[in-house]
Design a protein around this motif. Structure first.
Motif, PDB file in Angstrom:
ATOM      1  N   LYS A 276       0.851  -1.186   0.000  1.00  0.00           N
ATOM      2  CA  LYS A 276       0.000   0.000   0.000  1.00  0.00           C
ATOM      3  C   LYS A 276       0.892   1.243   0.000  1.00  0.00           C
ATOM      4  O   LYS A 276       1.837   1.339   0.791  1.00  0.00           O
ATOM      5  CB  LYS A 276      -0.921   0.010   1.215  1.00  0.00           C
TER       6      LYS A 276
ATOM      7  N   PHE B  69       1.176   5.514   0.060  1.00  0.00           N
ATOM      8  CA  PHE B  69       0.639   6.840   0.326  1.00  0.00           C
ATOM      9  C   PHE B  69       1.600   7.852  -0.307  1.00  0.00           C
ATOM     10  O   PHE B  69       2.801   7.790  -0.061  1.00  0.00           O
ATOM     11  CB  PHE B  69       0.562   7.117   1.831  1.00  0.00           C
TER      12      PHE B  69
ATOM     13  N   THR C 240      -0.497   5.634  -6.535  1.00  0.00           N
ATOM     14  CA  THR C 240      -0.755   5.718  -5.102  1.00  0.00           C
ATOM     15  C   THR C 240      -2.094   5.089  -4.747  1.00  0.00           C
ATOM     16  O   THR C 240      -3.022   5.055  -5.558  1.00  0.00           O
ATOM     17  CB  THR C 240      -0.715   7.179  -4.631  1.00  0.00           C
ATOM     18  N   ASP C 241      -2.198   4.594  -3.518  1.00  0.00           N
ATOM     19  CA  ASP C 241      -3.463   4.109  -2.972  1.00  0.00           C
ATOM     20  C   ASP C 241      -4.199   5.210  -2.220  1.00  0.00           C
ATOM     21  O   ASP C 241      -5.394   5.106  -1.984  1.00  0.00           O
ATOM     22  CB  ASP C 241      -3.213   2.935  -2.027  1.00  0.00           C
ATOM     23  N   CYS C 242      -3.469   6.255  -1.840  1.00  0.00           N
ATOM     24  CA  CYS C 242      -4.067   7.395  -1.159  1.00  0.00           C
ATOM     25  C   CYS C 242      -3.182   8.607  -1.393  1.00  0.00           C
ATOM     26  O   CYS C 242      -1.985   8.564  -1.104  1.00  0.00           O
ATOM     27  CB  CYS C 242      -4.206   7.124   0.341  1.00  0.00           C
TER      28      CYS C 242
ATOM     29  N   ILE D  28      -2.237  12.420  -0.459  1.00  0.00           N
ATOM     30  CA  ILE D  28      -2.357  13.446   0.573  1.00  0.00           C
ATOM     31  C   ILE D  28      -1.818  14.739  -0.011  1.00  0.00           C
ATOM     32  O   ILE D  28      -0.675  14.777  -0.492  1.00  0.00           O
ATOM     33  CB  ILE D  28      -1.582  13.086   1.854  1.00  0.00           C
TER      34      ILE D  28
ATOM     35  N   ALA E 134      -8.890   6.349  -6.006  1.00  0.00           N
ATOM     36  CA  ALA E 134      -8.072   6.381  -4.786  1.00  0.00           C
ATOM     37  C   ALA E 134      -8.402   7.622  -3.968  1.00  0.00           C
ATOM     38  O   ALA E 134      -8.487   8.723  -4.515  1.00  0.00           O
ATOM     39  CB  ALA E 134      -6.589   6.375  -5.143  1.00  0.00           C
ATOM     40  N   PRO E 135      -8.594   7.489  -2.659  1.00  0.00           N
ATOM     41  CA  PRO E 135      -8.975   8.645  -1.838  1.00  0.00           C
ATOM     42  C   PRO E 135      -7.922   9.749  -1.853  1.00  0.00           C
ATOM     43  O   PRO E 135      -6.718   9.492  -1.975  1.00  0.00           O
ATOM     44  CB  PRO E 135      -9.142   8.059  -0.434  1.00  0.00           C
ATOM     45  N   VAL E 136      -8.420  10.981  -1.718  1.00  0.00           N
ATOM     46  CA  VAL E 136      -7.573  12.172  -1.683  1.00  0.00           C
ATOM     47  C   VAL E 136      -7.852  12.904  -0.373  1.00  0.00           C
ATOM     48  O   VAL E 136      -8.992  13.273  -0.097  1.00  0.00           O
ATOM     49  CB  VAL E 136      -7.882  13.113  -2.863  1.00  0.00           C
ATOM     50  N   VAL E 137      -6.823  13.091   0.436  1.00  0.00           N
ATOM     51  CA  VAL E 137      -6.955  13.798   1.706  1.00  0.00           C
ATOM     52  C   VAL E 137      -6.314  15.176   1.549  1.00  0.00           C
ATOM     53  O   VAL E 137      -5.128  15.281   1.216  1.00  0.00           O
ATOM     54  CB  VAL E 137      -6.274  13.023   2.848  1.00  0.00           C
TER      55      VAL E 137
ATOM     56  N   TYR F 141     -11.480  14.041   0.781  1.00  0.00           N
ATOM     57  CA  TYR F 141     -11.713  14.326   2.192  1.00  0.00           C
ATOM     58  C   TYR F 141     -11.055  15.668   2.519  1.00  0.00           C
ATOM     59  O   TYR F 141      -9.833  15.818   2.396  1.00  0.00           O
ATOM     60  CB  TYR F 141     -11.132  13.221   3.069  1.00  0.00           C
TER      61      TYR F 141
END
Length: 260
Positions: free
Chosen positions: A40, A42, A151-153, A155, A186-189, A211
């Motif tokens: 994983k 980030f 990327t999996d996430c 930031i 893929a989530p974005v923070v 997010y």
């Protein structure tokens, strides 16, 4: 060659210190077998707070029992600071072996110092068989060598005017470059409650959930306590955490993104 000899060679060999683009570096990456640094990944981009966000996130992952490695830049005292595995800096001998492998794959392709060393870092992390890797973008995002890895996430820390000669004259242009790390689904923070439009537009086009601090998650002073504790919330989840050891508002921003 020693590590110092390698670094001296890499500083002198490519005609430009910075040459954005993934074609040359990507070709060598493929020749190396496209090593994925961990199960994983980030990826952290932005202008302010990338390094401490990486530090917070990797420390949390380690405390949760995940094996974790990091790639960051630049270094402060020693080049070895750029690559860590479970909190330990890699050795000179480990770096030299990785440099030799990149050199063998490079062939006739000319790489910048950052491109060459990024490939070495990805190789070292991949050989460490890690659960997680936290990668810091060097410059921009879209055309940075770190962005060879999906990327999996993503930031994205606060964005300001930086490296305008490479990334563009204004925040919109710069944000568009940094949005290049976002991947489909893929989530974005985002540390900023209102990030520049290209971040949101890119995420929407790729159906990547976003997010935002202050909307989807937050980290604020715990008013029920006088001990300097903070309260983190995300959706229906909430927990009390200690204030970061480093002072300054940015550190709370960075910690909030890592927690999210």
């Amino acid at each position: 060659m020693t590590l110092d000899a390698w670094l001296d060679l890499l500083e002198q060999r490519h005609p430009q210190a910075i040459e954005l683009g993934l074609e040359r570096c990507g070709e060598v990456y493929k020749r190396m077998g496209s090593p994925r640094p961990a199960n994983k990944v980030f990826t952290v981009a932005g202008t302010n707070g990338k390094g401490s966000t990486v530090a917070y996130l990797s420390a949390m992952l380690g405390s949760l029992g995940q094996t974790c490695g990091t790639f960051t830049s630049p270094h402060i005292f020693r080049f070895n600071e750029r690559i860590s595995v479970m909190g330990d800096l890699v050795s000179d001998s480990c770096l030299v072996r990785a440099f030799e492998e990149v050199e063998a794959a490079r062939g006739e392709v000319s790489l910048t110092y950052f491109e060459f060393t990024t490939l070495a870092g990805l190789l070292i992390l991949s050989q460490s068989e890690l659960d997680c890797a936290v990668l810091e973008v060097g410059l921009g995002g879209r055309l940075d060598a770190v962005n060879l890895v999906d990327t999996d996430c993503a930031i994205i820390t606060p964005i300001g005017l930086d490296h305008q000669e490479f990334l563009g004259p204004d925040l919109i242009s710069i944000a568009a470059e940094k949005a290049g790390i976002i991947r489909p689904g893929a989530p974005v923070v985002c540390t900023q409650m209102s990030p520049p439009k290209p971040i949101l537009q890119t995420a929407a086009s790729l159906q990547a959930p976003v997010y935002l601090r202050g909307r989807d998650f937050d980290l604020v002073e715990n008013t029920a306590s006088d001990t300097g504790l903070l309260q983190f919330s995300l959706g229906g989840q909430s927990m009390t955490v200690s204030s970061p050891a480093m002072g300054g508002k940015y550190q709370i921003d960075n910690l909030s993104a890592a927690l999210a």
